[in-house]
Design a protein around this motif. Structure first.
Motif, PDB file in Angstrom:
ATOM      1  N   THR A  25      35.959  18.868  38.328  1.00 21.20           N
ATOM      2  CA  THR A  25      36.886  17.951  37.682  1.00 21.20           C
ATOM      3  C   THR A  25      38.342  18.318  37.926  1.00 21.20           C
ATOM      4  N   THR A  26      38.742  19.541  37.623  1.00 18.95           N
ATOM      5  CA  THR A  26      40.095  20.013  37.891  1.00 18.95           C
ATOM      6  C   THR A  26      39.990  21.387  38.528  1.00 18.95           C
ATOM      7  N   THR A  27      40.660  21.564  39.651  1.00 19.60           N
ATOM      8  CA  THR A  27      40.545  22.797  40.404  1.00 19.60           C
ATOM      9  C   THR A  27      41.906  23.231  40.919  1.00 19.60           C
ATOM     10  N   TRP A  59      41.299  10.979  43.286  1.00 21.47           N
ATOM     11  CA  TRP A  59      41.781  12.346  43.101  1.00 21.47           C
ATOM     12  C   TRP A  59      43.305  12.337  43.082  1.00 21.47           C
ATOM     13  N   THR A  60      43.891  13.258  42.335  1.00 24.42           N
ATOM     14  CA  THR A  60      45.325  13.509  42.398  1.00 24.42           C
ATOM     15  C   THR A  60      45.506  14.946  42.851  1.00 24.42           C
ATOM     16  N   THR A  74      48.067  10.747  45.292  1.00 31.88           N
ATOM     17  CA  THR A  74      46.850  10.279  44.645  1.00 31.88           C
ATOM     18  C   THR A  74      46.087   9.347  45.574  1.00 31.88           C
ATOM     19  N   VAL A 113      46.919  21.749  42.488  1.00 28.66           N
ATOM     20  CA  VAL A 113      45.920  21.382  41.490  1.00 28.66           C
ATOM     21  C   VAL A 113      45.318  20.039  41.873  1.00 28.66           C
ATOM     22  N   THR A 115      42.859  17.060  40.662  1.00 24.92           N
ATOM     23  CA  THR A 115      42.291  16.500  39.437  1.00 24.92           C
ATOM     24  C   THR A 115      41.471  15.265  39.781  1.00 24.92           C
ATOM     25  N   LYS A 116      40.216  15.276  39.353  1.00 26.86           N
ATOM     26  CA  LYS A 116      39.269  14.189  39.637  1.00 26.86           C
ATOM     27  C   LYS A 116      39.310  13.165  38.504  1.00 26.86           C
TER      28      LYS A 116
END
Length: 135
Positions: A25-27, A59-60, A74, A113, A115-116
């Motif tokens: 989800t967030t990496t 994704w961003t 994004t 970062v 973010t999904k």
């Protein structure tokens, strides 16, 4: 090749942060430490395999320093000038509207970062190219 003359004591720089494929989800996918004070002028995202943009499932990719977002891209197809990534084609991200976010001090640590949103498919292997100049 010799060193270029300084232009009013400022030098351009460019570095690449490699990004492995991501499905979480967030990496935090990449990290860089600034050696000198600088201003970041642009961020470009290059996907090895390409990625199809989608309004909900996207994704961003954000270049951050602590809580400040310096620039981002994004794959949201509703965002003007962004969305689908073609394989190997650099896409310019949006810089922060707050000018001071682009100015970094020596020693600042930059994170990439990812973010999904919703049910986006896995983000492919990519690289983030950061361009700027020393101050």
């Amino acid at each position: 090749m010799g060193r270029r003359d300084n232009l009013f004591l400022k030098e351009d720089f460019e570095f690449t942060i490699p990004l492995d494929p991501v499905d979480a989800t967030t990496t935090i996918a990449g990290v860089a430490k600034m050696r000198r004070a600088c201003r970041i002028d642009s961020v470009e995202l290059v996907s090895a395999a390409g990625f199809t943009g989608h309004a909900s499932n996207h994704w961003t990719v954000a270049l951050k320093c602590s809580t400040e977002t310096i620039g981002s891209y994004t794959t949201d197809s509703d965002t003007a000038g962004q969305g689908t990534l073609a394989a190997g084609v650099p896409k310019t991200g949006a810089l922060s509207a707050t000018d001071s976010d682009a100015v970094r001090a020596a020693g600042d640590v930059l994170d990439v970062v990812l973010t999904k949103a919703a049910s986006a498919t896995a983000f492919p292997s990519s690289k983030l190219i950061v361009k700027g100049r020393t101050v």
